[in-house]
Design a protein around this motif. Structure first.
Motif, PDB file in Angstrom:
ATOM      1  N   UNK A  56       0.623  -1.211  -0.046  1.00 23.46           N
ATOM      2  CA  UNK A  56       0.075  -0.040   0.009  1.00 23.46           C
ATOM      3  C   UNK A  56       0.773   1.250  -0.286  1.00 23.46           C
ATOM      4  N   UNK A  57       1.837   1.296  -1.006  1.00 22.44           N
ATOM      5  CA  UNK A  57       2.912   2.240  -0.894  1.00 22.44           C
ATOM      6  C   UNK A  57       2.496   3.287  -2.336  1.00 22.44           C
ATOM      7  N   UNK A  58       2.846   4.602  -2.176  1.00 23.01           N
ATOM      8  CA  UNK A  58       2.271   5.795  -3.242  1.00 23.01           C
ATOM      9  C   UNK A  58       2.359   5.111  -4.542  1.00 23.01           C
ATOM     10  N   UNK A  59       1.128   5.326  -5.016  1.00 26.04           N
ATOM     11  CA  UNK A  59       0.858   4.995  -6.461  1.00 26.04           C
ATOM     12  C   UNK A  59      -0.517   5.715  -6.849  1.00 26.04           C
ATOM     13  N   UNK A  60      -0.572   6.391  -7.900  1.00 21.55           N
ATOM     14  CA  UNK A  60      -1.812   7.291  -8.074  1.00 21.55           C
ATOM     15  C   UNK A  60      -1.801   7.131  -9.706  1.00 21.55           C
ATOM     16  N   UNK A  61      -3.026   6.623 -10.093  1.00 26.07           N
ATOM     17  CA  UNK A  61      -3.530   6.495 -11.574  1.00 26.07           C
ATOM     18  C   UNK A  61      -4.269   7.710 -11.720  1.00 26.07           C
ATOM     19  N   UNK A  62      -3.846   8.416 -12.833  1.00 25.40           N
ATOM     20  CA  UNK A  62      -4.347   9.649 -13.398  1.00 25.40           C
ATOM     21  C   UNK A  62      -5.118   9.409 -14.844  1.00 25.40           C
ATOM     22  N   UNK A  63      -6.331   9.727 -15.023  1.00 26.99           N
ATOM     23  CA  UNK A  63      -6.548   9.645 -16.597  1.00 26.99           C
ATOM     24  C   UNK A  63      -7.579  10.753 -16.723  1.00 26.99           C
ATOM     25  N   UNK A 337      -8.319  12.340   2.363  1.00 24.59           N
ATOM     26  CA  UNK A 337      -7.212  11.628   2.778  1.00 24.59           C
ATOM     27  C   UNK A 337      -7.401  10.342   1.788  1.00 24.59           C
ATOM     28  N   UNK A 338      -6.012  10.233   1.135  1.00 23.47           N
ATOM     29  CA  UNK A 338      -6.226   9.299   0.172  1.00 23.47           C
ATOM     30  C   UNK A 338      -6.074   7.762   0.983  1.00 23.47           C
ATOM     31  N   UNK A 339      -6.829   6.798   0.363  1.00 18.91           N
ATOM     32  CA  UNK A 339      -6.983   5.488   0.870  1.00 18.91           C
ATOM     33  C   UNK A 339      -6.847   4.527  -0.338  1.00 18.91           C
ATOM     34  N   UNK A 340      -6.358   3.154  -0.256  1.00 16.08           N
ATOM     35  CA  UNK A 340      -6.045   2.282  -1.312  1.00 16.08           C
ATOM     36  C   UNK A 340      -7.350   2.017  -1.698  1.00 16.08           C
TER      37      UNK A 340
END
Ligand code: ZN
Ligand code: ZN
Length: 347
Positions: A56-63, A337-340
């Motif tokens: 669960x480590x930094x990774x953000x999918x953007x489209x 707050x970001x959550x997986x």
């Protein structure tokens, strides 16, 4: 092929999974066409934390919203984040397109994710990239030259991991093609309707990166790990805020993804190139000041990333950070707050 060479090749293939001899190709499974964003962005959080929870480590999918050609901002966790998102029902619209024998996670990795923006080469930002590389399809990897150097010298070097990239220690498996980014110079992101502009950030002894992603008239700003200017003794955040202020003024900036690794109880001398809610608010005030209007950030989504996972019982640190952000939020920004597995449409 000599006996020694054949043993060497067998070893390489074993280390690299099947990537060495049977790199999966980019099939024509994704029928939607990349289109500039008219309606904001879709963010899917594949990894939310800054440690110590592997998976669960930094990774953000953007489209661009409605377009299934995505870019990853950092890749600390990939496959596990896709699996969790699938289990939460966040991939159903992608699964409809999947006419391949791939699992939903495989389809996302092979056909939706079109490349990687890597802010810096710390493990919590690249672990998923390295681990999934043997089964990934060929993709561009965009980063500042210092990050490219770290990846090629210290990660994809045949000692820590096989060289899945196209520079550094031979032989090159070429799953990833390095595209060095020059600060403040926009570059189109291949096979997407987005472009990126990078700015260096100060992160202790390491150069990290902020990525301004634009699509049509929409923009989104992702910050990798960063410390506050006054603690880091730099002006890098101020330079960034100056550069993105026009996008705020003309209401094109739809979201900021920024870290708050610790809560406000963390002393400045042990921030190690990270932020707290107090420093996030101070930085956002600096951005508002650059726009010349105190209310310019009103309603803007600010997604809080990289909160450090704790192993102690008691209050959840996410709740503390949320409370501390809200308590002094006189800017009217919308903190999330970001959550997986979180999927967010920002517009
Ligand atoms: Zn980190
Ligand atoms: Zn870091």
């Amino acid at each position: 092929m000599s006996f020694t060479k054949s043993i060497f090749c067998a070893l390489l293939a074993a280390i690299a999974g099947h990537a060495f001899w049977a790199q999966p190709g980019r099939a024509e499974g994704n029928t939607s066409r990349a289109a500039p964003s008219q309606n904001g962005f879709d963010i899917l959080v594949l990894g939310a934390r800054g440690g110590v929870q592997d998976g669960n480590l930094s990774a953000y999918m953007i489209m661009p919203y409605g377009d299934h050609h995505a870019i990853m901002c950092d890749a600390g966790t990939l496959v596990n984040g896709l699996n969790v998102s699938d289990h939460l029902g966040k991939l159903t619209d992608f699964s409809v397109e999947n006419t391949t024998p791939l699992t939903p996670t495989g389809y996302m990795l092979h056909h939706v994710i079109q490349g990687y923006l890597i802010s810096h080469a710390h493990l919590d930002h690249i672990a998923g990239l390295a681990i999934s590389a043997p089964d990934d399809t060929p993709k561009p990897l965009y980063a500042l030259q210092s990050t490219v150097d770290d990846l090629s010298h210290s990660v994809f070097n045949w000692r820590i991991w096989p060289n899945f990239a196209d520079q550094g220690s031979a032989p090159f498996l070429k799953t990833y093609t390095y595209h060095p980014l020059i600060p403040a110079q926009p570059l189109p992101l291949q096979n997407t309707a987005m472009e990126v502009t990078a700015w260096p950030l100060s992160h202790g002894p390491v150069i990290s990166t902020a990525f301004l992603i634009k699509s049509g008239s929409n923009a989104l700003l992702y910050l990798g790990d960063t410390g506050p200017d006054s603690v880091e003794n730099t002006h890098r955040l101020k330079t960034l805020w100056h550069a993105v202020a026009p996008d705020v003024q003309n209401h094109q900036l739809k979201a900021i993804i920024i870290e708050s690794s610790y809560d406000n109880s963390r002393p400045d001398k042990t921030l190690f190139g990270h932020m707290t809610p107090r420093w996030v608010l101070k930085s956002l005030h600096d951005l508002a000041q650059e726009t010349g209007k105190a209310t310019s950030l009103q309603g803007l989504t600010v997604l809080i990333s990289h909160i450090k996972y704790t192993l102690t019982t008691g209050k959840k640190i996410q709740d503390t950070i949320r409370r501390e952000l809200d308590a002094e939020n006189d800017l009217g920004v919308k903190f999330v707050i970001a959550e997986q597995g979180l999927r967010l449409h920002v517009q």
